[in-house]
Write a protein that holds these residues in place. Structure first.
Motif, mmCIF file in Angstrom:
data_model
loop_
_atom_site.group_PDB
_atom_site.id
_atom_site.type_symbol
_atom_site.label_atom_id
_atom_site.label_comp_id
_atom_site.label_asym_id
_atom_site.label_seq_id
_atom_site.Cartn_x
_atom_site.Cartn_y
_atom_site.Cartn_z
ATOM 1 N N ASP A 48 6.175 12.125 -12.579
ATOM 2 C CA ASP A 48 6.040 10.669 -12.714
ATOM 3 C C ASP A 48 5.049 10.110 -11.701
ATOM 4 N N ILE A 49 4.998 10.709 -10.507
ATOM 5 C CA ILE A 49 4.017 10.284 -9.504
ATOM 6 C C ILE A 49 2.598 10.478 -10.039
ATOM 7 N N VAL A 50 2.345 11.639 -10.646
ATOM 8 C CA VAL A 50 1.009 11.902 -11.205
ATOM 9 C C VAL A 50 0.680 10.875 -12.278
ATOM 10 N N GLU A 68 1.882 7.807 -12.673
ATOM 11 C CA GLU A 68 1.710 6.457 -12.116
ATOM 12 C C GLU A 68 0.454 6.324 -11.264
ATOM 13 N N GLN A 69 0.171 7.342 -10.449
ATOM 14 C CA GLN A 69 -0.946 7.231 -9.520
ATOM 15 C C GLN A 69 -2.307 7.505 -10.175
ATOM 16 N N VAL A 70 -2.325 8.388 -11.157
ATOM 17 C CA VAL A 70 -3.605 8.827 -11.726
ATOM 18 C C VAL A 70 -4.019 8.016 -12.946
ATOM 19 N N ASN A 71 -3.066 7.500 -13.689
ATOM 20 C CA ASN A 71 -3.416 6.809 -14.935
ATOM 21 C C ASN A 71 -4.397 5.647 -14.732
ATOM 22 N N PRO A 72 -4.205 4.779 -13.718
ATOM 23 C CA PRO A 72 -5.186 3.707 -13.525
ATOM 24 C C PRO A 72 -6.593 4.222 -13.223
ATOM 25 N N ILE A 73 -6.686 5.303 -12.453
ATOM 26 C CA ILE A 73 -7.992 5.886 -12.129
ATOM 27 C C ILE A 73 -8.650 6.435 -13.389
ATOM 28 N N PHE A 74 -7.865 7.176 -14.172
ATOM 29 C CA PHE A 74 -8.394 7.782 -15.397
ATOM 30 C C PHE A 74 -8.817 6.705 -16.393
ATOM 31 N N LYS A 75 -8.013 5.661 -16.503
ATOM 32 C CA LYS A 75 -8.328 4.583 -17.450
ATOM 33 C C LYS A 75 -9.623 3.886 -17.066
ATOM 34 N N SER A 76 -9.828 3.670 -15.762
ATOM 35 C CA SER A 76 -11.049 2.981 -15.321
ATOM 36 C C SER A 76 -12.289 3.848 -15.512
ATOM 37 N N ASN A 127 -2.034 14.093 -1.957
ATOM 38 C CA ASN A 127 -2.416 12.726 -1.606
ATOM 39 C C ASN A 127 -1.782 11.705 -2.539
ATOM 40 N N ALA A 128 -1.648 12.069 -3.811
ATOM 41 C CA ALA A 128 -0.977 11.186 -4.767
ATOM 42 C C ALA A 128 0.483 10.992 -4.362
ATOM 43 N N ILE A 129 1.124 12.076 -3.914
ATOM 44 C CA ILE A 129 2.516 11.996 -3.471
ATOM 45 C C ILE A 129 2.632 11.085 -2.250
ATOM 46 N N ILE A 130 1.744 11.266 -1.281
ATOM 47 C CA ILE A 130 1.765 10.445 -0.063
ATOM 48 C C ILE A 130 1.547 8.974 -0.404
ATOM 49 N N ASP A 131 0.568 8.683 -1.259
ATOM 50 C CA ASP A 131 0.279 7.298 -1.635
ATOM 51 C C ASP A 131 1.473 6.663 -2.344
ATOM 52 N N TYR A 132 2.154 7.451 -3.170
ATOM 53 C CA TYR A 132 3.335 6.925 -3.862
ATOM 54 C C TYR A 132 4.455 6.639 -2.869
ATOM 55 N N PHE A 133 4.678 7.559 -1.940
ATOM 56 C CA PHE A 133 5.718 7.349 -0.927
ATOM 57 C C PHE A 133 5.459 6.071 -0.130
ATOM 58 N N LYS A 134 4.200 5.811 0.175
ATOM 59 C CA LYS A 134 3.850 4.641 0.992
ATOM 60 C C LYS A 134 4.248 3.332 0.313
ATOM 61 N N LYS A 135 4.191 3.308 -1.012
ATOM 62 C CA LYS A 135 4.480 2.054 -1.717
ATOM 63 C C LYS A 135 5.894 2.016 -2.314
ATOM 64 N N ALA A 136 6.614 3.143 -2.269
ATOM 65 C CA ALA A 136 7.887 3.231 -2.993
ATOM 66 C C ALA A 136 9.049 2.569 -2.275
ATOM 67 N N ASP A 137 9.071 2.570 -0.960
ATOM 68 C CA ASP A 137 10.183 2.086 -0.136
ATOM 69 C C ASP A 137 11.406 2.988 -0.303
ATOM 70 N N THR A 138 12.054 2.968 -1.481
ATOM 71 C CA THR A 138 13.217 3.823 -1.738
ATOM 72 C C THR A 138 12.988 4.605 -3.027
#
Length: 252
Positions: free
Chosen positions: A89-91, A93-101, A229-240
């Motif tokens: 799910d991280i992949v 959520e994090q990659v779809n906006p990049i791929f779409k753009s 890096n995708a995992i780290i970026d997701y953790f930074k914004k996830a809170d819980t």
């Protein structure tokens, strides 16, 4: 001109005669294996030089990024696990906006490998070090455009593997003998005449874990994003973290 040629001939002849008597012998080479372990004494000067960098690195790695309300391990499910679902799910959520753009399309599904999950996530604070333990490799995320026929090959692979390979965007139901009885992407049956955009790691796309259906895709897109890096970026914004086992990949 003839004198010059004669002189050169005589010079070369002398060189060849001199070289003929030289014997070339291979020198004896000896090697010694030196173990790099706790028995090697530390150099105080080097330790003093490295200390501030080590302190800064540890501070960065151990800083809290998110909170995990319960232990997650990769052996807590038959065909899907909480930690595997989280990674897939991280992949997505994090990659779809990049791929779409970049490509003007959206990712249809994600497939990773169970063996790529290198550690669990303990209950409590989640740090950058947690992400490195979970994914220590330098794997890059790529998006492979696969035909519907190749997606069917993927399903056959999953039948043989009988393993909780992390997925997202696809729902797969198997019978008790691990035969696929239903598979849908975006809520629709897989169409062999369509193509699908599948996010995965560059390791798997190149045939790692025998996922040969990823080879020679219709198109291959690089997103310049490491999985870790995708995992780290997701953790930074996830809170819980809020991830559970679900019905995305099950046996009935």
């Amino acid at each position: 001109m003839n004198k010059i040629r004669l002189s050169l001939f005589l010079l070369l002849s002398l060189i060849l005669l001199n070289c003929k008597g030289n014997q070339v012998e291979t020198a004896e080479i000896k090697g010694k294996r030196i173990a790099i372990d706790e028995n090697i004494e530390a150099d105080p000067e080097i330790e003093e030089f490295v200390a501030p960098y080590k302190e800064h690195l540890n501070k960065t790695l151990d800083s809290t990024l998110a909170y995990n309300p319960k232990d997650m391990v990769k052996s807590d499910g038959d065909l899907n696990t909480a930690i595997g679902n989280l990674m897939a799910d991280i992949v997505m959520e994090q990659v779809n906006p990049i791929f779409k753009s970049r490509a003007g399309n959206e990712i249809d599904m994600v497939l990773l490998n169970h063996g790529g999950i290198r550690s669990g996530l303990n209950k409590g604070n989640i740090s950058t070090r947690s992400a490195y333990a979970l994914m220590p490799f330098e794997n890059e995320i790529v998006v492979a455009e696969l035909s519907g026929e190749k997606i069917k090959e993927m399903l056959s692979y999953l039948e043989r593997a009988k393993t909780a390979h992390p997925v997202s965007g696809i729902q797969i139901e198997m019978d008790q003998n691990y035969k696929v009885i239903r598979a849908e992407i975006n809520g629709e049956e897989i169409d062999e005449n369509k193509s699908y955009f599948v996010a995965t790691s560059d390791y798997l796309q190149q045939g790692g874990d025998n996922m040969n259906f990823f080879k020679a895709p219709i198109n291959l897109y690089k997103v310049d994003y490491k999985l870790r890096n995708a995992i780290i970026d997701y953790f930074k914004k996830a809170d819980t973290l809020k991830v559970e086992k679900d019905n995305r990949f099950i046996r009935k």
